[in-house]
Design a protein around this motif. Sequence first.
Motif, PDB file in Angstrom:
ATOM      1  N   ARG A  61       1.520   6.167  -7.339  1.00 45.16           N
ATOM      2  CA  ARG A  61       0.380   6.927  -7.869  1.00 45.16           C
ATOM      3  C   ARG A  61       0.674   8.421  -7.921  1.00 45.16           C
ATOM      4  O   ARG A  61       0.208   9.141  -8.804  1.00 45.16           O
ATOM      5  CB  ARG A  61      -0.861   6.653  -7.025  1.00 45.16           C
ATOM      6  CG  ARG A  61      -1.492   5.291  -7.308  1.00 45.16           C
ATOM      7  CD  ARG A  61      -2.811   5.118  -6.595  1.00 45.16           C
ATOM      8  NE  ARG A  61      -3.437   3.855  -6.990  1.00 45.16           N
ATOM      9  CZ  ARG A  61      -3.965   2.986  -6.146  1.00 45.16           C
ATOM     10  NH1 ARG A  61      -3.959   3.245  -4.835  1.00 45.16           N
ATOM     11  NH2 ARG A  61      -4.523   1.875  -6.579  1.00 45.16           N
ATOM     12  N   GLN A  62       1.450   8.895  -6.960  1.00 50.36           N
ATOM     13  CA  GLN A  62       1.820  10.302  -6.950  1.00 50.36           C
ATOM     14  C   GLN A  62       2.843  10.628  -8.033  1.00 50.36           C
ATOM     15  O   GLN A  62       2.922  11.770  -8.499  1.00 50.36           O
ATOM     16  CB  GLN A  62       2.378  10.682  -5.577  1.00 50.36           C
ATOM     17  CG  GLN A  62       1.359  10.604  -4.444  1.00 50.36           C
ATOM     18  CD  GLN A  62       2.002  10.784  -3.078  1.00 50.36           C
ATOM     19  OE1 GLN A  62       3.156  11.219  -2.977  1.00 50.36           O
ATOM     20  NE2 GLN A  62       1.270  10.447  -2.025  1.00 50.36           N
ATOM     21  N   ASP A  79       0.913   3.979  -3.119  1.00 42.76           N
ATOM     22  CA  ASP A  79       0.581   5.398  -2.969  1.00 42.76           C
ATOM     23  C   ASP A  79       1.681   6.281  -3.537  1.00 42.76           C
ATOM     24  O   ASP A  79       1.412   7.295  -4.202  1.00 42.76           O
ATOM     25  CB  ASP A  79       0.347   5.730  -1.492  1.00 42.76           C
ATOM     26  CG  ASP A  79      -0.921   5.098  -0.937  1.00 42.76           C
ATOM     27  OD1 ASP A  79      -1.779   4.684  -1.750  1.00 42.76           O
ATOM     28  OD2 ASP A  79      -1.046   5.013   0.305  1.00 42.76           O
ATOM     29  N   ARG A  80       2.921   5.901  -3.288  1.00 42.41           N
ATOM     30  CA  ARG A  80       4.040   6.697  -3.788  1.00 42.41           C
ATOM     31  C   ARG A  80       4.093   6.648  -5.315  1.00 42.41           C
ATOM     32  O   ARG A  80       4.373   7.656  -5.978  1.00 42.41           O
ATOM     33  CB  ARG A  80       5.343   6.166  -3.166  1.00 42.41           C
ATOM     34  CG  ARG A  80       6.491   7.168  -3.198  1.00 42.41           C
ATOM     35  CD  ARG A  80       7.706   6.659  -2.456  1.00 42.41           C
ATOM     36  NE  ARG A  80       7.439   6.511  -1.028  1.00 42.41           N
ATOM     37  CZ  ARG A  80       7.651   5.411  -0.329  1.00 42.41           C
ATOM     38  NH1 ARG A  80       8.146   4.339  -0.911  1.00 42.41           N
ATOM     39  NH2 ARG A  80       7.381   5.379   0.945  1.00 42.41           N
ATOM     40  N   THR A 107       0.824  -1.213   0.000  1.00 42.51           N
ATOM     41  CA  THR A 107       0.000   0.000   0.000  1.00 42.51           C
ATOM     42  C   THR A 107       0.856   1.259   0.000  1.00 42.51           C
ATOM     43  O   THR A 107       0.591   2.209  -0.745  1.00 42.51           O
ATOM     44  CB  THR A 107      -0.932   0.006   1.233  1.00 42.51           C
ATOM     45  OG1 THR A 107      -1.783  -1.145   1.180  1.00 42.51           O
ATOM     46  CG2 THR A 107      -1.790   1.259   1.250  1.00 42.51           C
ATOM     47  N   THR A 108       1.896   1.279   0.826  1.00 33.79           N
ATOM     48  CA  THR A 108       2.773   2.454   0.908  1.00 33.79           C
ATOM     49  C   THR A 108       3.434   2.732  -0.433  1.00 33.79           C
ATOM     50  O   THR A 108       3.451   3.877  -0.912  1.00 33.79           O
ATOM     51  CB  THR A 108       3.851   2.242   1.983  1.00 33.79           C
ATOM     52  OG1 THR A 108       3.233   1.948   3.221  1.00 33.79           O
ATOM     53  CG2 THR A 108       4.713   3.487   2.125  1.00 33.79           C
TER      54      THR A 108
END
Length: 321
Positions: free
Chosen positions: A203-204, A200-201, A196-197
């Motif tokens: 996706r940014q 998220d990175r 998950t971490t």
Amino acid sequence: MIRAALLTACGTAPTIAERPAPVPAAGELPITVEAVPITPLDVLCASGTSYFGTPPAPYVPGVQGVGRLADGTAVWFGTSAGMRPGVDGSMAAAVAVPTADVVPLPSGVPLTLLAALGLSAVAAHGALTHAGELAVGEQVIVLGAGGVVGQAAVQLARLGGASRVVAVSRSAKARARAEELGASVSVPFLPDDDVTTLTDRLRQAVDGPVDLVLDPVFGIPAAAALRVVRPGGRLVNLGSAAGATAPIESAVLRSGSLRMIGYTNNGLSAEERSASLAVVAGHAASGRLTVDHELVPFGSVAQAWSRQAEGRAAGRLVLVF
């Protein structure tokens, strides 16, 4: 007699020995060797733990090298040392190699650089083009961008028409280097990251749909990258540096109709390998393709081999004669 690196027991480093000069058999070419890389495949085969089995020792390791034919023609050559019993490899001052495994190189190619690129760059090229079917304008994620395959993949993706390359690596130095080599942005993979971490990175960092992931590492990075791939996109795996297994959810694959593709250079025909090497050599000759590498005198093969085996090599180690 010639100098050669001789591996006398699996799991140990080779040492310099005097060996009879090879006598070419029918269908073989004599080559004076100029440079040989020490690759992870060399070390794996010599460990006796690879899926090729335990190679009978003693033998001369080295699955590839560069040198010259008797008429001065520069060539790359491959061997099956460590993968097939009774075969000596490239780590010798002179070799005799089947004609099908010898690839003439264009003029102007720096041979030590081509030795460093070698099959790693072929793997990057093959994974992107043959397996990944890279199309002009696509966005690509390169996992493991600090390794030789990853560095080559960043550049070859851009040369192949990728609109944007996102590089992922553990090392800040490697991420900066990836951006120097053409990555649009780099993303850290940190020791305590979970799927998950890292997702998220990513996706940014990405800019719209991700079409293709080149994956030499598997593990958590592969699972995270799949979560940001567009519907119908694909991931090409060619290694497991971050883990032999990955926490990939069935729903992620099914909901996006994603494709996971396994790639190995062993699946290439001799003609396909030669064609890929020609592309790599052409880019290297024109200054468009490079990888970090270190030149090591052939006499220091034992120390260099140990550095590779222990993960202390920064870039590809290339033995020079």
